[in-house]
Scaffold this active site. Structure first.
Site, short mmCIF file in Angstrom:
data_model
loop_
_atom_site.label_atom_id
_atom_site.label_comp_id
_atom_site.label_asym_id
_atom_site.label_seq_id
_atom_site.Cartn_x
_atom_site.Cartn_y
_atom_site.Cartn_z
N ASN A 154 44.18 5.12 -70.42
CA ASN A 154 44.57 5.31 -69.00
C ASN A 154 44.56 4.01 -68.20
O ASN A 154 45.46 3.77 -67.40
CB ASN A 154 43.71 6.40 -68.34
N GLU A 253 31.05 5.82 -71.62
CA GLU A 253 31.65 6.27 -70.36
C GLU A 253 32.64 7.36 -70.73
O GLU A 253 33.66 7.09 -71.38
CB GLU A 253 32.30 5.09 -69.64
N CYS A 287 39.53 8.56 -64.80
CA CYS A 287 38.37 9.42 -65.04
C CYS A 287 37.66 9.81 -63.75
O CYS A 287 36.93 10.80 -63.72
CB CYS A 287 37.40 8.73 -65.97
N GLU A 456 26.90 0.80 -67.01
CA GLU A 456 27.48 -0.52 -67.12
C GLU A 456 27.64 -1.06 -65.71
O GLU A 456 27.36 -0.38 -64.72
CB GLU A 456 28.78 -0.46 -67.92
P1 NAD Z 1 39.84 9.58 -76.58
O1 NAD Z 1 38.40 9.88 -76.69
O2 NAD Z 1 40.80 10.49 -77.23
O3 NAD Z 1 40.15 8.13 -77.18
C1 NAD Z 1 39.50 6.99 -76.71
C2 NAD Z 1 39.46 5.94 -77.82
O4 NAD Z 1 38.65 6.44 -78.88
C3 NAD Z 1 40.82 5.63 -78.43
O5 NAD Z 1 40.86 4.27 -78.75
C4 NAD Z 1 40.81 6.48 -79.70
O6 NAD Z 1 41.65 6.00 -80.72
C5 NAD Z 1 39.36 6.37 -80.10
N1 NAD Z 1 38.86 7.47 -80.95
C6 NAD Z 1 39.26 8.77 -80.95
N2 NAD Z 1 38.56 9.48 -81.86
C7 NAD Z 1 37.68 8.60 -82.43
C8 NAD Z 1 36.67 8.73 -83.44
N3 NAD Z 1 36.41 9.89 -84.04
N4 NAD Z 1 35.97 7.62 -83.78
C9 NAD Z 1 36.20 6.44 -83.16
N5 NAD Z 1 37.15 6.25 -82.22
C10 NAD Z 1 37.88 7.33 -81.85
O7 NAD Z 1 40.15 9.44 -75.03
P2 NAD Z 1 41.56 9.17 -74.34
O8 NAD Z 1 42.39 10.40 -74.43
O9 NAD Z 1 42.11 7.88 -74.85
O10 NAD Z 1 41.10 8.92 -72.83
C11 NAD Z 1 40.97 9.94 -71.88
C12 NAD Z 1 39.51 10.34 -71.76
O11 NAD Z 1 38.72 9.21 -71.44
C13 NAD Z 1 39.25 11.35 -70.65
O12 NAD Z 1 38.30 12.27 -71.08
C14 NAD Z 1 38.65 10.47 -69.54
O13 NAD Z 1 37.84 11.15 -68.61
C15 NAD Z 1 37.87 9.49 -70.34
N6 NAD Z 1 37.61 8.28 -69.57
C16 NAD Z 1 36.36 8.08 -69.08
C17 NAD Z 1 36.09 6.93 -68.31
C18 NAD Z 1 34.74 6.66 -67.71
O14 NAD Z 1 34.53 5.55 -67.20
N7 NAD Z 1 33.81 7.59 -67.73
C19 NAD Z 1 37.12 6.01 -68.09
C20 NAD Z 1 38.39 6.28 -68.61
C21 NAD Z 1 38.62 7.42 -69.36
O1 6OD Z 2 35.88 0.78 -62.14
C1 6OD Z 2 35.33 0.73 -63.25
O2 6OD Z 2 34.52 -0.16 -63.56
C2 6OD Z 2 35.64 1.74 -64.26
N1 6OD Z 2 34.96 1.65 -65.42
C3 6OD Z 2 36.56 2.70 -64.01
C4 6OD Z 2 36.88 3.74 -64.86
C5 6OD Z 2 37.92 4.54 -64.60
C6 6OD Z 2 38.29 5.61 -65.45
O3 6OD Z 2 39.41 5.93 -65.71
#
Ligand code: NAD
Ligand code: 6OD
Length: 475
Positions: A154, A253, A287, A456
């Site tokens: 994202n 995260e 997120c 973080e």
């Molecule tokens: P995802 O978990 O599908 O993938 C994230 C990364 O993990 C990718 O690089 C993917 O290839 C890798 N991955 C997937 N399965 C794996 C495994 N079994 N072992 C190791 N690596 C693996 O997430 P996404 O669809 O790319 O992103 C969207 C999600 O991320 C949403 O749930 C969103 O809320 C979350 N997100 C959280 C934050 C935060 O700061 N809390 C920030 C951005 C996105």
């Molecule tokens: O602002 C940040 O430091 C951060 N980690 C944002 C995450 C956004 C999620 O999509």
């Protein structure tokens, strides 16, 4: 696309591995191929990172590392437009977003940790002991070793650099695996690290999918000392299992289902405009986006009408990242239309051009669903917000705090005492009052419950990516 998608291992670029298509989500066309790293290549990357720890990098002082992080930031700045173009091509996000948020934040991530490190050093002193006997204690901070950084699609560059910068600042070496859907800016970053003079093997990059592919092989690799991951909560569970066997530390995260609270005393202009931002920035694919909004009953109807009107005016928004994600979001909208009320949006926009083959979803405002409905409980990660009324502050807090996630929340009120009562009572890692996504990179960032492990940001990152060791000298 500005740069071919290649792995970067031990200072060399490499496009080996079975290719898979890279699709432009704004038009649905395949625009490039991404080489999928084999287990052997992942192994090479981890070994290169291990080797680099023993090389000149291991002897670099904090000042040397701080300087090189600034050079990386300079390099991104110099190639700013290339980074913006690559980020937009991979994600379909509007140029303005990449140019004002993603790429500037990547630069800021490197500068922030370069400056923090320069101010903090790696030694701290404690003299004396409680019983009065003389001793000199000092604490040395050491890198963890080889760190795996796994990031989502994202905010690809922002979230990758958010972890890579502090990992390098503290003297680790890194093997990064960006999302398979958005690999391009990571490749540019690899070029920039080389141009900045980072020694070979300090930053490595492998591409590929997660489960049963590069991501999993990396997290299971015995040579990886720590894992910093951003992505779905379910993926966090899998990665934690992989890390458990060798007790590797993790920083996670994860997902969210963020609530917003609008009190009747709020400045409704601000609350409506703020909610448009918090629900629909990057088409809800941040997120921190608000997916559940609770509005105090006396202003519920007015607020809902105004939010719906502003939402209908939105244009120039980007697509969902993939056809699969678009279909998932539309699945929720179909159920919401049957079980609740659609106040704005709810479908697929028609543009009369290429974008009709892209993965767009209209910004959508919903109401009338019960709290246990999947639309209200599950993370949708799309341009969808559900509104519900509340009558008391206690009820508002109970609604906001329900559910498995605890990442972020917003509170809209002009009552200062209420703001300070409600915000700290929210079960989240970050609560914003009368604003959204206002960031100071020194503050703790992360989630509670299923939204993350650890914090973080600022010293919290430097602490995670390093290990303090005490040396005690008897005087
Ligand atoms: P995802 O978990 O599908 O993938 C994230 C990364 O993990 C990718 O690089 C993917 O290839 C890798 N991955 C997937 N399965 C794996 C495994 N079994 N072992 C190791 N690596 C693996 O997430 P996404 O669809 O790319 O992103 C969207 C999600 O991320 C949403 O749930 C969103 O809320 C979350 N997100 C959280 C934050 C935060 O700061 N809390 C920030 C951005 C996105
Ligand atoms: O602002 C940040 O430091 C951060 N980690 C944002 C995450 C956004 C999620 O999509």
């Amino acid at each position: 696309m500005s740069t071919p998608v290649r792995h970067y291992v031990g200072g060399g670029f490499d496009a080996c591995g079975d290719p898979f298509p890279l699709v432009d989500p704004a038009c649905g066309r395949t625009v490039a191929e991404v080489p999928a790293a084999s287990a052997t290549l992942v192994d090479r990357a981890v070994n290169a990172a291990r080797e680099a720890l023993r090389g000149p990098w291991g002897a670099w002082s904090p000042a040397d590392r701080s300087r090189v992080l600034h050079l990386v930031a300079d390099g991104i700045e110099r190639r700013f437009e290339e980074f913006v173009a690559a980020e937009c091509a991979d994600t379909g996000k509007p140029r303005e977003l990449a140019a004002t948020v993603d790429v500037p934040r990547a630069i800021a991530n490197f500068r922030a940790y370069a400056d923090l490190l320069a101010g903090r050093g790696e030694h701290s002193w404690h003299t004396g002991t409680p019983d009065g006997r003389g001793a000199l204690n000092y604490t040395v901070r050491k890198p963890l070793g080889v760190v795996a950084v796994i990031s989502p699609w994202n905010l690809p560059l922002l979230l990758l650099t958010w972890k890579v910068a502090p990992a390098l600042a503290t003297g680790n070496t890194v093997v990064a695996k960006p999302s398979e859907l958005t690999p391009s800016t990571a490749c540019l970053l690899a070029e920039v690290t080389a141009e900045a003079g980072l020694p070979d093997g300090v930053f490595n990059l492998v591409h590929g999918e997660g489960a049963n592919a590069a991501g999993q092989w990396l997290t299971e690799h015995p040579g990886v000392d720590a894992i910093a991951f951003t992505g779905e909560s379910g993926t966090g569970t899998s990665i934690m299992r992989a890390a458990a066997d060798r007790l590797a530390p993790v920083s996670f995260e994860l997902g969210g289902k963020n609530a917003g609270l609008v009190f009747a005393d709020a400045d409704l202009d601000e609350a409506v405009a703020g909610t448009v931002r918090s629900a629909f920035t990057h088409s809800g694919q941040v997120c921190l986006c608000t997916e559940r909004l609770y509005v105090e009953r006396p202003v519920f109807d007015e607020f809902a009408a105004r939010l719906a009107a502003e939402t209908r005016k939105l244009d120039g928004y980007g697509p969902m990242i993939s056809a699969a994600h678009r279909d998932k979001v539309l699945g929720y909208l179909t159920r919401a239309a049957v079980d609740g009320e659609v106040l704005a949006g709810g479908g697929v926009p028609r543009f009369g051009d290429d974008r009709d083959q892209g993965f767009f979803v209209e910004p959508t405002v919903l109401a009338g669903l019960s709290e246990d409905h999947p639309v209200v409980r599950e993370e949708i990660f799309g341009p969808v917000v559900h509104l519900a009324p509340f009558d008391t502050e206690e009820e508002a807090l109970a609604l906001a705090n329900a559910g498995p996630y605890g990442l972020a929340a917003t509170v809209w009120t002009r009552d200062l005492a209420r703001a300070h009562r409600v915000a700290p009572a929210l079960e989240v890692g970050i609560a914003w009052v009368n604003t959204w996504n206002l960031r100071d990179l020194r503050t703790p960032f992360g989630g509670v419950k299923a939204s993350g492990i650890g914090r973080e940001g600022g010293d919290h990152s430097l602490d995670f990516f390093s290990e303090p060791m005490n040396v005690c000298v008897k005087l």
